[in-house]
Design a protein around this motif. Structure first.
Motif, PDB file in Angstrom:
ATOM      1  N   ILE A  22       0.852  -1.194   0.000  1.00  0.00           N
ATOM      2  CA  ILE A  22       0.000   0.000   0.000  1.00  0.00           C
ATOM      3  C   ILE A  22       0.887   1.243   0.000  1.00  0.00           C
ATOM      4  CG2 ILE A  22      -1.830   1.240   1.196  1.00  0.00           C
ATOM      5  CD1 ILE A  22      -2.663  -1.373   2.498  1.00  0.00           C
ATOM      6  N   PHE A  23       0.548   2.201  -0.862  1.00  0.00           N
ATOM      7  CA  PHE A  23       1.340   3.419  -0.988  1.00  0.00           C
ATOM      8  C   PHE A  23       0.466   4.630  -0.692  1.00  0.00           C
ATOM      9  CE2 PHE A  23       2.854   0.201  -3.957  1.00  0.00           C
ATOM     10  CZ  PHE A  23       4.144   0.030  -3.494  1.00  0.00           C
ATOM     11  N   PRO A  24       0.876   5.475   0.245  1.00  0.00           N
ATOM     12  CA  PRO A  24       0.069   6.641   0.644  1.00  0.00           C
ATOM     13  C   PRO A  24       0.235   7.814  -0.317  1.00  0.00           C
ATOM     14  CG  PRO A  24       2.071   6.566   1.946  1.00  0.00           C
ATOM     15  CD  PRO A  24       2.115   5.358   1.059  1.00  0.00           C
ATOM     16  N   TRP A  25      -0.117   7.609  -1.588  1.00  0.00           N
ATOM     17  CA  TRP A  25       0.012   8.672  -2.587  1.00  0.00           C
ATOM     18  C   TRP A  25      -1.368   9.173  -2.977  1.00  0.00           C
ATOM     19  CZ3 TRP A  25       4.300   7.639  -6.752  1.00  0.00           C
ATOM     20  CH2 TRP A  25       5.536   7.490  -6.115  1.00  0.00           C
ATOM     21  N   GLN A  26      -1.407  10.417  -3.396  1.00  0.00           N
ATOM     22  CA  GLN A  26      -2.675  10.977  -3.875  1.00  0.00           C
ATOM     23  C   GLN A  26      -2.989  10.472  -5.276  1.00  0.00           C
ATOM     24  OE1 GLN A  26      -2.430  15.241  -3.580  1.00  0.00           O
ATOM     25  NE2 GLN A  26      -2.673  15.258  -1.370  1.00  0.00           N
ATOM     26  N   ASN A  27      -1.964  10.336  -6.128  1.00  0.00           N
ATOM     27  CA  ASN A  27      -2.187   9.882  -7.496  1.00  0.00           C
ATOM     28  C   ASN A  27      -2.276   8.364  -7.538  1.00  0.00           C
ATOM     29  OD1 ASN A  27      -2.002  12.525  -8.501  1.00  0.00           O
ATOM     30  ND2 ASN A  27       0.224  12.407  -8.520  1.00  0.00           N
ATOM     31  N   SER A  28      -3.158   7.857  -8.378  1.00  0.00           N
ATOM     32  CA  SER A  28      -3.391   6.418  -8.445  1.00  0.00           C
ATOM     33  C   SER A  28      -2.355   5.724  -9.319  1.00  0.00           C
ATOM     34  CB  SER A  28      -4.795   6.144  -8.996  1.00  0.00           C
ATOM     35  OG  SER A  28      -4.920   6.684 -10.300  1.00  0.00           O
ATOM     36  N   ILE A  29      -2.168   4.423  -9.093  1.00  0.00           N
ATOM     37  CA  ILE A  29      -1.246   3.617  -9.875  1.00  0.00           C
ATOM     38  C   ILE A  29      -1.868   3.324 -11.236  1.00  0.00           C
ATOM     39  CG2 ILE A  29      -0.109   1.369 -10.016  1.00  0.00           C
ATOM     40  CD1 ILE A  29       0.102   1.424  -6.962  1.00  0.00           C
ATOM     41  N   GLY A  30      -1.153   3.703 -12.299  1.00  0.00           N
ATOM     42  CA  GLY A  30      -1.687   3.513 -13.648  1.00  0.00           C
ATOM     43  C   GLY A  30      -1.350   2.166 -14.244  1.00  0.00           C
ATOM     44  N   GLY A  31      -0.227   1.587 -13.872  1.00  0.00           N
ATOM     45  CA  GLY A  31       0.158   0.309 -14.429  1.00  0.00           C
ATOM     46  C   GLY A  31       1.514  -0.126 -13.920  1.00  0.00           C
ATOM     47  N   ILE A  32       1.851  -1.404 -14.144  1.00  0.00           N
ATOM     48  CA  ILE A  32       3.152  -1.932 -13.747  1.00  0.00           C
ATOM     49  C   ILE A  32       3.780  -2.640 -14.944  1.00  0.00           C
ATOM     50  CG2 ILE A  32       2.600  -2.138 -11.309  1.00  0.00           C
ATOM     51  CD1 ILE A  32       2.076  -5.080 -11.726  1.00  0.00           C
ATOM     52  N   TYR A  33       5.105  -2.665 -14.977  1.00  0.00           N
ATOM     53  CA  TYR A  33       5.832  -3.300 -16.079  1.00  0.00           C
ATOM     54  C   TYR A  33       7.072  -3.985 -15.528  1.00  0.00           C
ATOM     55  CZ  TYR A  33       8.652  -3.896 -20.282  1.00  0.00           C
ATOM     56  OH  TYR A  33       9.427  -4.423 -21.280  1.00  0.00           O
ATOM     57  N   PHE A  34       7.314  -5.235 -15.943  1.00  0.00           N
ATOM     58  CA  PHE A  34       8.515  -5.967 -15.563  1.00  0.00           C
ATOM     59  C   PHE A  34       9.465  -6.020 -16.755  1.00  0.00           C
ATOM     60  CE2 PHE A  34       5.543  -7.459 -12.382  1.00  0.00           C
ATOM     61  CZ  PHE A  34       6.329  -7.616 -11.255  1.00  0.00           C
ATOM     62  N   ASP A  35      10.734  -5.604 -16.543  1.00  0.00           N
ATOM     63  CA  ASP A  35      11.712  -5.705 -17.622  1.00  0.00           C
ATOM     64  C   ASP A  35      12.347  -7.099 -17.634  1.00  0.00           C
ATOM     65  OD1 ASP A  35      13.701  -5.771 -15.638  1.00  0.00           O
ATOM     66  OD2 ASP A  35      14.193  -3.640 -15.859  1.00  0.00           O
ATOM     67  N   ASN A  37      15.088  -8.112 -16.573  1.00  0.00           N
ATOM     68  CA  ASN A  37      15.799  -8.419 -15.333  1.00  0.00           C
ATOM     69  C   ASN A  37      14.857  -8.565 -14.150  1.00  0.00           C
ATOM     70  OD1 ASN A  37      18.482  -8.398 -16.419  1.00  0.00           O
ATOM     71  ND2 ASN A  37      18.362  -6.161 -16.494  1.00  0.00           N
ATOM     72  N   ASN A  38      13.551  -8.642 -14.454  1.00  0.00           N
ATOM     73  CA  ASN A  38      12.505  -8.820 -13.447  1.00  0.00           C
ATOM     74  C   ASN A  38      12.411  -7.641 -12.478  1.00  0.00           C
ATOM     75  OD1 ASN A  38      10.349 -10.536 -12.736  1.00  0.00           O
ATOM     76  ND2 ASN A  38      11.453 -11.207 -10.893  1.00  0.00           N
ATOM     77  N   ARG A  39      12.833  -6.475 -12.930  1.00  0.00           N
ATOM     78  CA  ARG A  39      12.643  -5.262 -12.131  1.00  0.00           C
ATOM     79  C   ARG A  39      11.265  -4.695 -12.450  1.00  0.00           C
ATOM     80  NH1 ARG A  39      18.013  -1.738 -13.270  1.00  0.00           N
ATOM     81  NH2 ARG A  39      17.038  -0.317 -11.752  1.00  0.00           N
ATOM     82  N   MET A  40      10.555  -4.301 -11.400  1.00  0.00           N
ATOM     83  CA  MET A  40       9.203  -3.789 -11.582  1.00  0.00           C
ATOM     84  C   MET A  40       9.225  -2.261 -11.676  1.00  0.00           C
ATOM     85  SD  MET A  40       5.862  -3.811  -9.065  1.00  0.00           S
ATOM     86  CE  MET A  40       5.756  -5.583  -8.868  1.00  0.00           C
ATOM     87  N   TRP A  41       8.552  -1.741 -12.710  1.00  0.00           N
ATOM     88  CA  TRP A  41       8.429  -0.303 -12.914  1.00  0.00           C
ATOM     89  C   TRP A  41       6.953   0.067 -12.819  1.00  0.00           C
ATOM     90  CZ3 TRP A  41      13.046   2.175 -13.285  1.00  0.00           C
ATOM     91  CH2 TRP A  41      14.156   1.364 -13.575  1.00  0.00           C
ATOM     92  N   VAL A  42       6.667   1.106 -12.069  1.00  0.00           N
ATOM     93  CA  VAL A  42       5.294   1.524 -11.795  1.00  0.00           C
ATOM     94  C   VAL A  42       5.086   2.916 -12.368  1.00  0.00           C
ATOM     95  CG1 VAL A  42       3.572   1.962 -10.005  1.00  0.00           C
ATOM     96  CG2 VAL A  42       5.299   0.163  -9.673  1.00  0.00           C
ATOM     97  N   HIS A  43       4.090   3.061 -13.247  1.00  0.00           N
ATOM     98  CA  HIS A  43       3.768   4.407 -13.708  1.00  0.00           C
ATOM     99  C   HIS A  43       2.503   4.906 -13.031  1.00  0.00           C
ATOM    100  CE1 HIS A  43       1.817   2.235 -17.264  1.00  0.00           C
ATOM    101  NE2 HIS A  43       2.860   1.472 -17.005  1.00  0.00           N
ATOM    102  N   SER A  45      -0.645   7.534 -12.538  1.00  0.00           N
ATOM    103  CA  SER A  45      -1.580   8.237 -13.420  1.00  0.00           C
ATOM    104  C   SER A  45      -1.421   9.750 -13.344  1.00  0.00           C
ATOM    105  CB  SER A  45      -3.022   7.847 -13.087  1.00  0.00           C
ATOM    106  OG  SER A  45      -3.341   8.225 -11.751  1.00  0.00           O
ATOM    107  N   GLY A  46      -0.824  10.246 -12.280  1.00  0.00           N
ATOM    108  CA  GLY A  46      -0.584  11.685 -12.185  1.00  0.00           C
ATOM    109  C   GLY A  46       0.658  12.147 -12.919  1.00  0.00           C
ATOM    110  N   GLY A  47       1.421  11.189 -13.510  1.00  0.00           N
ATOM    111  CA  GLY A  47       2.536  11.606 -14.331  1.00  0.00           C
ATOM    112  C   GLY A  47       3.903  11.275 -13.812  1.00  0.00           C
ATOM    113  N   GLY A  48       4.106  10.121 -13.187  1.00  0.00           N
ATOM    114  CA  GLY A  48       5.416   9.757 -12.692  1.00  0.00           C
ATOM    115  C   GLY A  48       5.786   8.333 -13.032  1.00  0.00           C
ATOM    116  N   LEU A  49       7.084   8.024 -12.923  1.00  0.00           N
ATOM    117  CA  LEU A  49       7.569   6.669 -13.110  1.00  0.00           C
ATOM    118  C   LEU A  49       8.434   6.301 -11.913  1.00  0.00           C
ATOM    119  CD1 LEU A  49       7.843   4.177 -15.027  1.00  0.00           C
ATOM    120  CD2 LEU A  49       9.964   5.218 -15.838  1.00  0.00           C
ATOM    121  N   CYS A  50       8.252   5.097 -11.386  1.00  0.00           N
ATOM    122  CA  CYS A  50       8.990   4.654 -10.211  1.00  0.00           C
ATOM    123  C   CYS A  50       9.487   3.234 -10.428  1.00  0.00           C
ATOM    124  CB  CYS A  50       8.103   4.661  -8.952  1.00  0.00           C
ATOM    125  SG  CYS A  50       7.299   6.222  -8.604  1.00  0.00           S
TER     126      CYS A  50
END
Length: 297
Positions: A22-35, A37-43, A45-50
């Protein structure tokens, strides 16, 4: 889940939830992507990448400054020169190529001059096919980049902002480009003057005006620079009013023009070295001049 900002880890067999993040962010999670190397990237919806760090249950935010990442289906792995990058779609006139090892990135923007480029400011969907062609779904159609053509790095050429004598903004049409051991020399049509960049394209020196001689009319004071020729520690450059020699160490200039010339402009263009000593120089109005680069005549 976009509601509650949660990522669920499911058991592959039972399909039951094994763990909830659970992440205490105001913007919602738009999607996840695994590269690969099995690293997870989360974009977001408010405009960020993590990048999601499971061991610490934290998201490491990737700061693209003023660039806003498109919220859905906008991250994909793409191989360039045997190196894996993340292609990231945005809402702000750019496609981002991110190096996941160094977290450094480049921006590739919509460009009016190069039509074979990203055709829209909104890059929503990305796809890489079996031939390693990157397909970019945009608001105005589909762009694609082949491994052979690739994207281009656009170098903006314009005077420093603090230069009060700079002309009005207009497209910077490059007349000449000369790389040497000190960096890159560039001249343009509208942004008159000569630009000296280092090898990383950081501006080292901008020379806007050239006082040619007492013979030159005031209108030729800010003469357009055309073609370069490098000889020893000097850069020679043709202009409408004559030819300059620029010392590459201290940027001091010397001006040359024919002694028997009675009328300006002379409109010099190409420089063609024919030996260690002599150069041919084309003029739009007066034919061809021969310049002795050793004797300076």
């Amino acid at each position: 889940s976009s509601i509650g900002n949660r990522i669920y880890l499911l058991d592959a067999v039972s399909k039951k939830v094994k763990k909830t993040f659970i992440f205490p962010w105001q913007n919602s999670i738009g999607g996840i992507y695994f590269d690969s190397n099995n690293r997870m990237w989360v974009h977001i919806s408010g405009g960020g990448l993590c990048e999601f760090i499971e061991a610490t249950n934290k998201l490491q935010y990737i700061d693209f400054k003023s660039i806003s990442v498109a919220p859905y289906w906008s991250v994909i792995e793409w191989t360039v020169d045997n190196k894996k990058y993340l292609a990231v779609g945005t809402n702000n006139n750019a496609l981002v190529l991110l190096d996941p090892q160094t977290m450094k990135y480049k921006l590739y923007r919509k460009n009016a001059i190069n039509k074979n480029y990203i055709i829209s400011s909104y890059t929503q969907g990305l796809f890489v096919d079996r031939q390693n062609i990157l397909w970019v779904a945009t608001a105005d159609g589909v762009s694609y980049v082949t491994p052979s053509s690739r994207l281009l790095d656009i170098i903006a050429v314009s005077p420093p902002a603090q230069n009060t004598n700079a002309p009005a903004p207009s497209p910077a049409i490059v007349n000449s480009f000369l790389p040497d051991e000190s960096g890159n020399w560039v001249s343009t049509w509208h942004w008159r003057g000569i630009y000296h960049y280092d090898k990383n394209w950081k501006l080292k020196k901008y020379m806007p005006n050239f006082l040619c001689s007492e013979k030159v009319q005031q209108g030729d004071y800010n003469s357009t620079a055309y073609f370069f020729h490098h000889y020893k520690n000097e850069i020679y450059c043709t202009t409408d009013s004559g030819m300059f020699a620029i010392d590459t160490g201290n940027y001091r200039t010397r001006f040359f023009y024919p002694d028997d010339l009675k009328k300006f402009p002379i409109d010099l263009r190409n420089i063609l070295p024919i030996s260690e000593k002599l150069c041919w120089i084309r003029s739009l109005k007066y034919g061809i001049y021969i310049f002795d680069i050793v004797e300076k005549e």
